[in-house]
Design an enzyme around this catalytic site. Sequence first.
Site, PDB file in Angstrom:
ATOM      1  N   LYS A 185       0.987  -1.129   0.026  1.00  0.00           N
ATOM      2  CA  LYS A 185      -0.249   0.118  -0.020  1.00  0.00           C
ATOM      3  C   LYS A 185       0.856   1.235  -0.056  1.00  0.00           C
ATOM      4  O   LYS A 185       0.646   2.081  -0.583  1.00  0.00           O
ATOM      5  CB  LYS A 185      -1.023   0.067   1.057  1.00  0.00           C
ATOM      6  CG  LYS A 185      -2.078  -0.979   1.098  1.00  0.00           C
ATOM      7  CD  LYS A 185      -3.037  -0.763   2.031  1.00  0.00           C
ATOM      8  CE  LYS A 185      -4.230  -1.707   2.008  1.00  0.00           C
ATOM      9  NZ  LYS A 185      -5.049  -1.902   3.180  1.00  0.00           N
TER      10      LYS A 185
ATOM     11  N   LYS B  95      -7.070 -10.373  -7.355  1.00  0.00           N
ATOM     12  CA  LYS B  95      -8.144 -10.802  -6.102  1.00  0.00           C
ATOM     13  C   LYS B  95      -9.255  -9.975  -6.562  1.00  0.00           C
ATOM     14  O   LYS B  95      -9.049  -8.587  -6.812  1.00  0.00           O
ATOM     15  CB  LYS B  95      -7.561 -10.526  -4.901  1.00  0.00           C
ATOM     16  CG  LYS B  95      -8.117 -10.974  -3.844  1.00  0.00           C
ATOM     17  CD  LYS B  95      -7.531 -10.671  -2.474  1.00  0.00           C
ATOM     18  CE  LYS B  95      -8.639 -10.842  -1.398  1.00  0.00           C
ATOM     19  NZ  LYS B  95      -7.945 -10.487  -0.169  1.00  0.00           N
TER      20      LYS B  95
ATOM     21  N   LYS C   6     -13.133  -4.159  -4.641  1.00  0.00           N
ATOM     22  CA  LYS C   6     -13.916  -3.005  -5.174  1.00  0.00           C
ATOM     23  C   LYS C   6     -13.018  -1.997  -5.822  1.00  0.00           C
ATOM     24  O   LYS C   6     -13.459  -1.467  -6.780  1.00  0.00           O
ATOM     25  CB  LYS C   6     -14.755  -2.470  -4.217  1.00  0.00           C
ATOM     26  CG  LYS C   6     -15.912  -2.261  -4.166  1.00  0.00           C
ATOM     27  CD  LYS C   6     -16.746  -1.739  -3.138  1.00  0.00           C
ATOM     28  CE  LYS C   6     -18.060  -1.870  -3.135  1.00  0.00           C
ATOM     29  NZ  LYS C   6     -19.082  -1.739  -2.244  1.00  0.00           N
TER      30      LYS C   6
END
Length: 337
Positions: A111, A205, A208
């Site tokens: 991230k 994967k 959203k």
Amino acid sequence: MSRIFSGIQPSGELHIGNYLGAVRNWVRLQHEFEAIFCIVDYHAITVAYDPEQLRLRRRAMAVSLLAAGIDPNAATLFVQSQVPEHTELTWFLNTITPLGELERQTQFKEKAQRQESIAAGLLNYPVLQAADILLYRADSVPVGEDQVQHLELSRVVARRWNSQFGRPTGSTNEDGTEEREQFFPEPKALLTPTRRIMGLDGQAKMSKSMGNTIGLLESPESIWAKLRPAVTDPKRIRKTDPGTPEVCNIYHLHKAFSPPDTVEHVAVQCRTAGWGCIDCKKVLAESMERELVPIRRRAAELADSPRTVDDVLAAGATHCRALARETMDAVRDRMGF
Ligand code: SF4
């Protein structure tokens, strides 16, 4: 009864990746364990967010979970921010967690690479996760494979806290050191049986943020509009080309939604070029409908009865606050407060 804890971010309506990867398993486990399920809204603010959206998404997630089968008579469902002790325990655990351990977390590294400015909350995310679990002194945590590293950190944190602040038992360890009470159990992983659900692009994967999901409450028309162009075995260019079901995401969705004889039929038809991918996807759409129709119906009922959802979350928070207070009384005492 052994206690389990698991959390899910308030990302709004559940998608089938969340459902197959976690929630369907929770529905089974709620009858085998004392289960605590948490909508982890403090975790959701470690990246940029819209406060109004957060409110809506928290409620939508509660509706989805209840519709998917979380039963308030069998399990506790609550919202993390309604139990302030989560952040207090996080602070205490932060003080015994080395920076290097957090910087080595794979999810943080991934991230952090995508962001110019990294909030400290993103780094401390696994400590909040440890606090979530340890606050309820959970024995086990249902996790997917990608969460095992974070859970390992929770185990290390529990061990470290016990050895520094657990009360002496009066006995000695094998190495001659003073034995201390194991106040926090080291939570064990209950690996979710379903393999990682890939997105409809077959690349990443289902998530959203990747825009490759099917919502649990989507209409059949909308689901078909997404399934129809979804990626399959890249070597099946023509209907007459035999395929390899194991490399195809549609086959894995069949394994999740279709009965075993259908899954077998799919594999044979694919390998022998007995049908085309659209035929295969039509059968999958039917299997999904069988499972999703009652979920959609329950969600519509809950949407018409907001009071029911509020009452479930309020009762869950009351129960969890009592458990959390008990833990924090002991933690504060042992840490000198
Ligand atoms: Fe995938 Fe089905 Fe096409 Fe085989 S026939 S490649 S399993 S969609």
